[in-house]
Design an enzyme around this catalytic site. Structure first.
Site, mmCIF file in Angstrom:
data_model
loop_
_atom_site.group_PDB
_atom_site.id
_atom_site.type_symbol
_atom_site.label_atom_id
_atom_site.label_comp_id
_atom_site.label_asym_id
_atom_site.label_seq_id
_atom_site.Cartn_x
_atom_site.Cartn_y
_atom_site.Cartn_z
ATOM 1 N N ASN A 103 0.853 -1.193 0.000
ATOM 2 C CA ASN A 103 0.000 0.000 0.000
ATOM 3 C C ASN A 103 0.899 1.259 0.000
ATOM 4 O O ASN A 103 2.124 1.140 0.084
ATOM 5 C CB ASN A 103 -0.907 -0.047 1.230
ATOM 6 C CG ASN A 103 -0.108 0.135 2.507
ATOM 7 O OD1 ASN A 103 1.028 -0.333 2.603
ATOM 8 N ND2 ASN A 103 -0.666 0.819 3.475
ATOM 9 N N CYS A 105 1.980 3.590 2.071
ATOM 10 C CA CYS A 105 3.031 3.894 3.068
ATOM 11 C C CYS A 105 3.932 2.715 3.370
ATOM 12 O O CYS A 105 4.822 2.781 4.227
ATOM 13 C CB CYS A 105 2.388 4.440 4.331
ATOM 14 S SG CYS A 105 1.446 5.932 3.992
ATOM 15 N N GLU A 154 3.476 -0.309 4.699
ATOM 16 C CA GLU A 154 3.355 -1.227 5.839
ATOM 17 C C GLU A 154 2.515 -2.461 5.530
ATOM 18 O O GLU A 154 2.427 -3.364 6.348
ATOM 19 C CB GLU A 154 2.773 -0.485 7.046
ATOM 20 C CG GLU A 154 1.295 -0.122 6.973
ATOM 21 C CD GLU A 154 1.036 1.185 6.227
ATOM 22 O OE1 GLU A 154 1.944 1.653 5.527
ATOM 23 O OE2 GLU A 154 -0.084 1.717 6.332
HETATM 24 P P1 ADP Z 1 -5.077 7.009 9.112
HETATM 25 O O1 ADP Z 1 -4.373 7.625 10.269
HETATM 26 O O2 ADP Z 1 -5.851 8.020 8.298
HETATM 27 O O3 ADP Z 1 -5.944 5.835 9.477
HETATM 28 P P2 ADP Z 1 -2.447 6.143 8.139
HETATM 29 O O4 ADP Z 1 -1.653 7.390 8.150
HETATM 30 O O5 ADP Z 1 -2.206 5.144 9.220
HETATM 31 O O6 ADP Z 1 -4.012 6.462 8.055
HETATM 32 O O7 ADP Z 1 -2.202 5.424 6.756
HETATM 33 C C1 ADP Z 1 -2.606 4.084 6.593
HETATM 34 C C2 ADP Z 1 -2.855 3.787 5.171
HETATM 35 O O8 ADP Z 1 -3.987 4.521 4.730
HETATM 36 C C3 ADP Z 1 -1.762 4.223 4.209
HETATM 37 O O9 ADP Z 1 -0.675 3.388 4.148
HETATM 38 C C4 ADP Z 1 -2.549 4.213 2.930
HETATM 39 O O10 ADP Z 1 -2.755 2.902 2.474
HETATM 40 C C5 ADP Z 1 -3.851 4.827 3.376
HETATM 41 N N1 ADP Z 1 -3.808 6.288 3.198
HETATM 42 C C6 ADP Z 1 -3.237 7.212 3.969
HETATM 43 N N2 ADP Z 1 -3.377 8.445 3.449
HETATM 44 C C7 ADP Z 1 -4.049 8.300 2.307
HETATM 45 C C8 ADP Z 1 -4.518 9.188 1.287
HETATM 46 N N3 ADP Z 1 -4.292 10.488 1.310
HETATM 47 N N4 ADP Z 1 -5.196 8.636 0.271
HETATM 48 C C9 ADP Z 1 -5.429 7.335 0.210
HETATM 49 N N5 ADP Z 1 -5.015 6.467 1.121
HETATM 50 C C10 ADP Z 1 -4.336 6.921 2.150
#
Ligand code: ADP
Length: 563
Positions: A264, A266, A268
């Site tokens: 995905n 980021c 992880e």
């Molecule tokens: P959150 O805090 O919003 O739950 P995270 O920062 O933990 O999200 O990111 C987790 C995953 O969510 C990322 O690795 C990615 O797959 C998805 N994600 C994060 N930001 C975005 C974005 N701007 N658009 C689409 N997917 C995102």
């Protein structure tokens, strides 16, 4: 206050006129009820369903656990898409590429992030039979995905995010590594080079390394030259990152279903093509009792969280049928943590210490064991994941979910919980944070505030805080004894080796991967970056992101671009 601003920005539902129509509490009820509805599918009566809804509500409302943003935003909506992580295949034909592009747009619209391995695309300049022309290559097609992402806003608020991956042995690897060289280019992508043991072998032996496609070697380059080229770009811009393909596939729970080639956005969450995964994070800052970890509370939270995440797979509406099928086959979920740095503050353990590494391994080991126990229990109630008999767990470990643990960046949900993100050290003890490109919030670390309140009279406290506001660290603050200063270190005051070792300590006990940025000072050299790449490989990590201070202008906190 900060929580309210973040929630109003993107999470709380609005009416047609744009007015917020729910409170945070109502939001948590909406999510809890929508997710607990899954229980009815397994025979629970309405009383039991309501009991689970209450339990899920309590879990979130207490901020002990939060699911990933799409679940908070979309649960309860008709066709609500609840997962954050997707990987889509990119096959080598115009039809297939644009089919994937369409699926990408649908996923972005729903709030999910997408990752792709572009290695199946023929190199730039290769002949195209049907037209008699030449192929434009993976990087050109990435630009199309990047442009489409720019135009698809999620709920009119933020853009989607992508991970672009290319194998280190693809003939276009040099162009790929350089594709974000100019600031702002390909800004809706994070990029990672998928490296192999074969490549590290050639590097160690200082040999030539073949670049190939479709069984044909196009040319060979000295492995060191390619390695140094990747290092130079990571040093200059923070990208590309690395994806250690062989380590990822050694941990693939279902090799019979295929090899994992991408993650995905980021990094992880490694996934098979068309798989999606929903994440959730335990708030470690709340798992403390009398200056030690509250293991019993943690156990309960982890077990309930696993049930919650498995229920999410059940009630999720997937954007395309292939994703529904692949996800339901393995039922992957990713439970992780946030507030790790805050927990260390509360326990008075320096981040850069053996004690912290030991606790990381113990804590994540505990979470994985409890998560597996919960999944096993679910398997006995609801059945194993359908591909279980083709998995590495067969026949000894019946599980409901092919993976259970993932350490997410928690870029947004840690803000809702008001804690440090993921397993990162705090970026600063105080800082202003821009949310949704407009509002600026002043954030002061809570355990640090509590420490000041417990140890200093008000006047002195204010003097310390005023000094801290200036640069976010304890630099120049003389009131704290040295042993306390050692505890409240920020990301850049912690040596890169400790960042790396912390990532490795968590990875050891995590099914999927760990989101972590290895922060480097502005003065770090290319040789420093090279040493970190080699160390990451030796530690058996699945992926790596470095960020040298000042190497990108537009850096939202210490997180990878876009997230
Ligand atoms: P959150 O805090 O919003 O739950 P995270 O920062 O933990 O999200 O990111 C987790 C995953 O969510 C990322 O690795 C990615 O797959 C998805 N994600 C994060 N930001 C975005 C974005 N701007 N658009 C689409 N997917 C995102």
């Amino acid at each position: 206050m900060n929580q309210q601003v973040i929630l109003e920005g993107r999470y709380l539902w609005r009416d047609a006129a744009g007015r917020v129509i729910e409170t945070p509490e109502e939001m948590f009820w909406r999510v809890a009820r929508a997710v607990a509805a899954a229980e009815a599918r397994f025979g629970a009566d309405s009383k039991t369903v309501a009991a689970w809804a209450e339990r899920f509500f309590a879990l979130m409302a207490a901020l002990d656990f939060l699911p990933n943003s799409p679940t908070l935003i979309n649960a309860g909506r008709q066709g609500g898409q609840l997962a954050a992580c997707f990987v889509l295949p990119v096959e080598d034909s115009i039809e297939a590429i644009f089919e994937t592009l369409k699926q990408t747009a649908l996923i972005h619209k729903s709030g999910g992030g997408t990752g792709f391995d572009f290695s199946r695309l023929r190199p730039k300049g290769d002949p195209v039979q049907s037209t008699g022309g030449v192929a434009s290559g993976p990087v050109s097609f990435m630009r199309i995905f990047n442009a489409a992402t720019e135009e698809v806003k999620q709920g009119g608020v933020r853009r989607g995010a992508n991970m672009g991956i290319l194998r280190v042995d693809h003939p276009d690897i040099f162009g790929f590594v350089a594709c974000k060289e100019k600031e702002g280019e390909m800004r809706n992508f994070n990029i990672s080079v998928a490296v192999t043991e074969e490549f590290f072998g050639a590097y160690a032996a200082d040999k030539d390394f073949p670049l190939r496609f479709g069984g044909r070697v196009y040319r060979s380059v000295p492995a060191r030259e390619l390695f140094d080229y990747i290092v130079a770009h990571a040093h200059a811009t923070g990208e590309p990152g690395l994806l250690f393909l062989d380590a990822v596939n050694r941990a693939n729970p279902t090799p019979a279903l295929g090899r994992i080639e991408a993650t995905n956005p980021c990094g992880e969450q490694p996934l098979l093509p068309y798989e999606s995964c929903n994440l959730g994070s335990v708030n470690l800052a709340q798992m403390v009792k009398e200056r030690s970890v509250d293991w019993e509370k943690l156990r309960t939270v982890v077990r309930d969280a696993v049930r919650f995440l498995d229920d999410v797979v059940e009630v999720n509406s997937f954007p395309v049928p292939a994703i529904a099928a692949a996800t339901r086959r393995t039922r992957k979920v990713g439970l992780g943590v946030m507030g790790w740095a805050d927990l260390l503050f509360l326990l008075r353990i320096p981040y850069d210490s053996e004690a912290a590494l030991q606790l990381a391994a113990e804590l994540m080991g505990f979470i994985r064991a409890e998560a597996r126990a919960a999944s096993r229990q679910l398997a006995s109630e609801r059945g194993t994941f359908p591909a279980w008999d083709k998995s590495v767990y067969y026949p000894d470990l019946p599980l409901r979910n092919a993976t259970l643990t993932t350490i997410a960046p928690t870029g947004s949900i840690s803000g809702i919980a008001g804690v440090s993100s993921g397993i990162e050290p705090v970026f600063a003890l105080s800082y202003t944070r821009t949310v949704f490109d407009r509002k600026k919030l002043l954030v002061v670390n809570k355990p640090f505030l509590a420490y000041l309140a417990a140890n200093f009279p008000e006047a002195q406290r204010e003097a310390i805080l005023n000094a801290v506001y200036r640069n976010g660290t304890l630099e120049g603050v003389t009131e704290l004894p040295p042993e306390d200063r050692a505890i409240f270190k920020t990301a850049l005051e912690i040596a890169p080796e400790w960042h790396l070792r912390m990532q490795a300590a968590f990875q050891q006990a995590t099914d999927n991967a760990v989101s972590k940025t290895i922060n480097l000072p502005e003065t770090a050299t290319q040789a420093d970056v090279a040493a970190i790449f080699r160390a990451a490989h030796a530690l058996g990590l699945k992926g790596l992101t470095v960020y040298r201070t000042g190497s990108r202008k537009d850096q939202p906190l210490a997180l990878p671009a876009n997230c």
